[in-house]
Design an enzyme around this catalytic site. Structure first.
Site, PDB file in Angstrom:
ATOM      1  N   HIS A  11       0.827  -1.206   0.000  1.00 34.06           N
ATOM      2  CA  HIS A  11       0.000   0.000   0.000  1.00 34.06           C
ATOM      3  C   HIS A  11       0.860   1.253   0.000  1.00 34.06           C
ATOM      4  O   HIS A  11       0.353   2.365   0.111  1.00 34.06           O
ATOM      5  CB  HIS A  11      -0.913  -0.045   1.238  1.00 34.06           C
ATOM      6  CG  HIS A  11      -2.009   0.961   1.250  1.00 34.06           C
ATOM      7  ND1 HIS A  11      -2.120   1.944   2.214  1.00 34.06           N
ATOM      8  CD2 HIS A  11      -3.070   1.143   0.417  1.00 34.06           C
ATOM      9  CE1 HIS A  11      -3.192   2.683   1.988  1.00 34.06           C
ATOM     10  NE2 HIS A  11      -3.792   2.219   0.903  1.00 34.06           N
ATOM     11  N   LYS A  13       3.209   4.356  -1.206  1.00 34.75           N
ATOM     12  CA  LYS A  13       3.217   5.265  -2.347  1.00 34.75           C
ATOM     13  C   LYS A  13       4.561   5.991  -2.326  1.00 34.75           C
ATOM     14  O   LYS A  13       4.762   6.921  -1.541  1.00 34.75           O
ATOM     15  CB  LYS A  13       2.067   6.282  -2.279  1.00 34.75           C
ATOM     16  CG  LYS A  13       0.660   5.647  -2.229  1.00 34.75           C
ATOM     17  CD  LYS A  13       0.183   5.456  -0.838  1.00 34.75           C
ATOM     18  CE  LYS A  13      -1.293   5.175  -0.709  1.00 34.75           C
ATOM     19  NZ  LYS A  13      -1.780   3.982  -1.370  1.00 34.75           N
ATOM     20  N   ASP A  18      15.980  10.528  -9.518  1.00 29.23           N
ATOM     21  CA  ASP A  18      17.434  10.728  -9.565  1.00 29.23           C
ATOM     22  C   ASP A  18      18.105  10.584  -8.203  1.00 29.23           C
ATOM     23  O   ASP A  18      19.214  11.088  -8.004  1.00 29.23           O
ATOM     24  CB  ASP A  18      17.781  12.099 -10.168  1.00 29.23           C
ATOM     25  CG  ASP A  18      17.361  12.223 -11.625  1.00 29.23           C
ATOM     26  OD1 ASP A  18      17.245  11.164 -12.294  1.00 29.23           O
ATOM     27  OD2 ASP A  18      17.152  13.350 -12.096  1.00 29.23           O
ATOM     28  N   HIS A 189      -8.762  11.535   1.729  1.00 27.86           N
ATOM     29  CA  HIS A 189      -7.938  10.332   1.711  1.00 27.86           C
ATOM     30  C   HIS A 189      -6.621  10.572   2.443  1.00 27.86           C
ATOM     31  O   HIS A 189      -5.746   9.711   2.472  1.00 27.86           O
ATOM     32  CB  HIS A 189      -7.680   9.933   0.254  1.00 27.86           C
ATOM     33  CG  HIS A 189      -7.106   8.578   0.062  1.00 27.86           C
ATOM     34  ND1 HIS A 189      -5.810   8.377  -0.374  1.00 27.86           N
ATOM     35  CD2 HIS A 189      -7.643   7.342   0.229  1.00 27.86           C
ATOM     36  CE1 HIS A 189      -5.576   7.081  -0.472  1.00 27.86           C
ATOM     37  NE2 HIS A 189      -6.666   6.425  -0.109  1.00 27.86           N
ATOM     38  N   LYS A 191      -3.739  10.963   5.203  1.00 31.01           N
ATOM     39  CA  LYS A 191      -3.337  10.248   6.416  1.00 31.01           C
ATOM     40  C   LYS A 191      -2.300  11.115   7.130  1.00 31.01           C
ATOM     41  O   LYS A 191      -1.102  11.076   6.812  1.00 31.01           O
ATOM     42  CB  LYS A 191      -2.727   8.885   6.098  1.00 31.01           C
ATOM     43  CG  LYS A 191      -3.618   7.966   5.232  1.00 31.01           C
ATOM     44  CD  LYS A 191      -3.261   8.092   3.798  1.00 31.01           C
ATOM     45  CE  LYS A 191      -3.754   6.946   2.934  1.00 31.01           C
ATOM     46  NZ  LYS A 191      -5.133   6.606   2.987  1.00 31.01           N
ATOM     47  N   ASP A 196       1.007  18.936  18.896  1.00 36.07           N
ATOM     48  CA  ASP A 196       1.544  20.108  19.610  1.00 36.07           C
ATOM     49  C   ASP A 196       2.247  21.111  18.696  1.00 36.07           C
ATOM     50  O   ASP A 196       3.137  21.850  19.146  1.00 36.07           O
ATOM     51  CB  ASP A 196       2.528  19.659  20.706  1.00 36.07           C
ATOM     52  CG  ASP A 196       1.857  18.902  21.826  1.00 36.07           C
ATOM     53  OD1 ASP A 196       0.612  18.988  21.937  1.00 36.07           O
ATOM     54  OD2 ASP A 196       2.561  18.221  22.588  1.00 36.07           O
TER      55      ASP A 196
END
Length: 271
Positions: A11, A13, A18, A189, A191, A196
């Site tokens: 899952h 991404k 380079d 979507h 996450k 603080d």
């Protein structure tokens, strides 16, 4: 829908260019992520662009993932993949990976450590919120200790059972004083966690059992006030496009919604 094939999937991404620039976050590749899906409309996500030595950790993670699946040509740890960086950045970053091949759940433990260390505020965004009781209790303890806790989830489902289980688990936090928001401007979507105005996490891991134990995930934990404040302000902007879920609003839900919540809770282990 219930996805019976999603266990042990990658899952993550990750994009590395380079060996100099890396990208990490929630964006996949598809029409819906560009806001081109009629069903979802605007797609709200968070991705981080990274330069400096932290890119090497993303590069190494990609090579390890590639070699774990390649049946023909393995990638070598060539110097060209890890060029010497011209300058060092001023942000401390940890790249944390987790998966079902490791009993040490780095991202779940990282999230929980952030929650337990909070003294003033916690901001969380996750499209799927189906964690275990220890995670729920950590949030409740923070809220009951006087920490200002905010959680944002979608207002529309992409997977109905997952959505109603998320709605149920989020509402479980209302009695502890957690502020819950449902995002109305398309599908969220993202996450993200911000603690603080000092520490932040951006990555692929949802706050659910599947991301914590069954998926291969990667997150960036960033220790920098400017980045934390920027992400917190983005959250506050999203609040203006959201509806707050209050105890009175939740109590008014229909019997049909209660039934969907109850059934979704029963099948949580396979969501």
């Amino acid at each position: 829908m219930i996805n019976f094939r999603a266990n042990n999937r990658n899952h993550r991404k990750i994009v590395v260019i380079d060996g100099e620039v890396g990208y990490i976050g929630g964006f996949n590749i598809g029409d819906e992520y560009l806001g081109l899906s009629k069903k979802f409309g605007y797609w709200r996500d968070t991705h981080a662009r990274i330069k400096g030595n932290a890119v090497d950790a993303l590069q190494l993670r990609f090579i390890m993932d590639w070699n774990s699946q390649s049946k023909r040509e393995h990638l070598k740890l060539k110097p060209a993949y890890f060029p010497v960086k011209d300058e060092e950045g001023d942000v401390s970053i940890q790249i944390a990976s987790s998966g079902p091949d490791d009993t040490w759940h780095e991202i779940e433990f990282g999230y929980t450590k952030m929650i337990n260390s909070a003294r003033n505020s916690i901001y969380m965004q996750s499209p799927y919120f189906i964690p275990d009781n220890s995670y729920i209790n950590a949030i409740k303890m923070a809220a009951n200790s006087g920490v200002d806790v905010h959680l944002m989830i979608p207002d529309m489902p992409d997977h109905p059972f997952v959505y109603w289980a998320t709605y149920y688990h989020a509402a479980e936090l209302l009695d502890a004083g957690v502020k819950i928001y449902t995002y109305n401007n398309g599908f969220i979507h993202s996450k993200v966690m911000v603690i603080d105005d000092e520490v932040a996490s951006v990555g692929s891991a949802n706050m659910d059992f599947r991301s914590f134990e069954l998926n291969f995930e990667v997150n960036a934990f960033m220790y920098n006030k400017d980045i934390a404040v920027e992400l917190r302000k983005a959250f506050e902007h999203d609040v203006t496009l959201s509806t707050q879920l209050t105890k009175s609003r939740y109590a008014e839900r229909s019997n049909w919604i209660k039934l969907k919540e109850g059934f979704s809770k029963l099948i949580t282990p396979i969501l």
